[in-house]
Write a protein that holds these residues in place. Structure first.
Motif, PDB file in Angstrom:
ATOM      1  N   GLU A  90       0.949  -1.310   0.108  1.00 33.53           N
ATOM      2  CA  GLU A  90       0.058  -0.054  -0.094  1.00 33.53           C
ATOM      3  C   GLU A  90       1.025   1.310   0.102  1.00 33.53           C
ATOM      4  O   GLU A  90       0.345   2.352  -0.643  1.00 33.53           O
ATOM      5  CB  GLU A  90      -1.175   0.026   1.167  1.00 33.53           C
ATOM      6  N   GLU A 121      -5.944   3.740   2.145  1.00 26.48           N
ATOM      7  CA  GLU A 121      -4.635   3.207   2.479  1.00 26.48           C
ATOM      8  C   GLU A 121      -3.737   3.303   3.465  1.00 26.48           C
ATOM      9  O   GLU A 121      -3.281   2.704   4.281  1.00 26.48           O
ATOM     10  CB  GLU A 121      -3.772   3.047   1.153  1.00 26.48           C
ATOM     11  N   HIS A 124      -5.447   1.972   6.432  1.00 30.26           N
ATOM     12  CA  HIS A 124      -5.171   0.533   6.527  1.00 30.26           C
ATOM     13  C   HIS A 124      -3.947   0.348   6.931  1.00 30.26           C
ATOM     14  O   HIS A 124      -3.667  -0.715   7.566  1.00 30.26           O
ATOM     15  CB  HIS A 124      -5.375  -0.052   5.047  1.00 30.26           C
ATOM     16  N   HIS A 198     -11.468  -3.949   5.535  1.00 27.36           N
ATOM     17  CA  HIS A 198     -10.622  -3.860   4.242  1.00 27.36           C
ATOM     18  C   HIS A 198     -11.412  -4.326   2.825  1.00 27.36           C
ATOM     19  O   HIS A 198     -11.536  -3.757   2.039  1.00 27.36           O
ATOM     20  CB  HIS A 198      -9.289  -4.774   4.535  1.00 27.36           C
ATOM     21  N   GLU A 202     -11.609  -1.945  -0.264  1.00 25.23           N
ATOM     22  CA  GLU A 202     -10.947  -2.341  -1.400  1.00 25.23           C
ATOM     23  C   GLU A 202     -11.810  -2.514  -2.493  1.00 25.23           C
ATOM     24  O   GLU A 202     -11.490  -2.477  -3.778  1.00 25.23           O
ATOM     25  CB  GLU A 202     -10.194  -3.637  -1.278  1.00 25.23           C
TER      26      GLU A 202
END
Ligand code: FE2
Ligand code: FE2
Length: 305
Positions: A90, A121, A124, A198, A202
């Protein structure tokens, strides 16, 4: 599997339309892991960090010879391995998106969605790092030549439509696996929650990258298509090794070389890789980005039948 946030340019939508829809989706459904994960909840005894059948050694003689405790510990190290890969992937993706923005119109929705994705990201990467810490493990850090490749070489090589292929290769395989397992009741709740967050975010990223790769068909030169369609052969080789990272096995007291060999030849593991890659492989074929070199590499690496 739904990529409801705009996967196809076939319906005549412009890139701006797609970006606008993705921005709307981001406003409606985004997470802040700092508050959307229960960081205080204790780990549950006897739960897995990855479902056992997703572990690379599942079903092998080595697996059968391990104690249940050791198997659970391997599932923890395998999860950490995936999250560690997620962090550097990422990071690299954000660098590429940021680089593209230097020549983009800052008033466009496309630019705004790109920035929004980078924000996802960033959260994340925090979430992955924090979960590794919370489950009492240490990350697998890039080092030596691997660090050199990711830090210096890949940003130089990956340009144009190869950026979108790179994004899809990094996102779709993990996404397909997470979709399959995030509701598995054997999973530690914190891991299930991480995967659910996620998967949701995503889906938009994958829609965005697929749209760009598809749109590029109309404008790519033959040379660009060749490069973007074959450069990902390197990901196949890298993933074959990294999915069975010997350092995970060493951490649970196994012989790392023997365990690595058992993993890469394990029919269960190969079947899981096929499942993870199938959708992406078909998509790359359909947009002319599965070149002959890449196809052989993904086959040899056990991802593509
Ligand atoms: Fe992500
Ligand atoms: Fe992503």
């Amino acid at each position: 599997m739904s990529h409801e946030d705009g996967r196809s340019p076939e319906d005549g939508r412009s890139r701006e339309d797609v970006a606008g829809r993705l921005l709307g989706g981001s406003v409606r459904r985004s997470y802040a892991p700092a508050v959307d994960i229960d960081w205080e909840a204790p780990l549950e005894e006897d739960k897995w960090f990855l479902p056992p059948q997703m572990c690379t050694l599942y079903g092998t003689d080595i697996w059968e010879s391990m104690s249940r405790e050791q198997q659970v510990e391997l599932s923890r190290q395998e999860l950490v391995n995936l999250l560690s890969m997620g962090v550097w992937f990422e990071n690299l993706l954000n660098r590429m998106l940021l680089r593209n923005l230097l020549s983009a119109d800052p008033t466009s929705r496309d630019s705004h969605y790109s920035l929004t994705e980078m924000g996802d990201e960033c959260r994340h990467m925090v979430m992955f790092g924090r979960v590794i810490d919370r489950i009492g493990a240490r990350p697998f850090r890039l080092r030596g030549w691997q660090l050199g490749v990711v830090k210096y070489l890949l940003p130089l090589l990956i340009r144009g439509d190869a950026v979108w292929v790179f994004a899809l290769v990094g996102e779709e395989i993990f996404d397909a696996q997470q979709r399959k397992i995030h509701q598995d009741p054997q999973l530690q709740p914190i891991v299930a929650r991480l995967m659910q967050i996620h998967v949701t975010e995503e889906a938009r990223h994958i829609g965005y990258a697929r749209d760009a790769a598809k749109r590029g068909m109309a404008t790519r030169s033959r040379r660009q298509t060749f490069v973007a369609g074959n450069l990902h052969f390197a990901a196949a080789l890298g993933f074959r090794y990294l999915f069975a990272n010997p350092r995970m096995y060493a951490r649970v007291g196994l012989d790392p070389r023997a365990a690595y060999r058992a993993a890469v030849t394990n029919p269960n593991h190969i079947a899981a890789k096929h499942d993870g890659f199938r959708g992406l492989g078909k998509f790359l074929e359909s947009v002319g980005l599965m070149g002959p070199i890449a196809r052989v590499a993904w086959r040899r690496a056990g991802f593509w039948a």
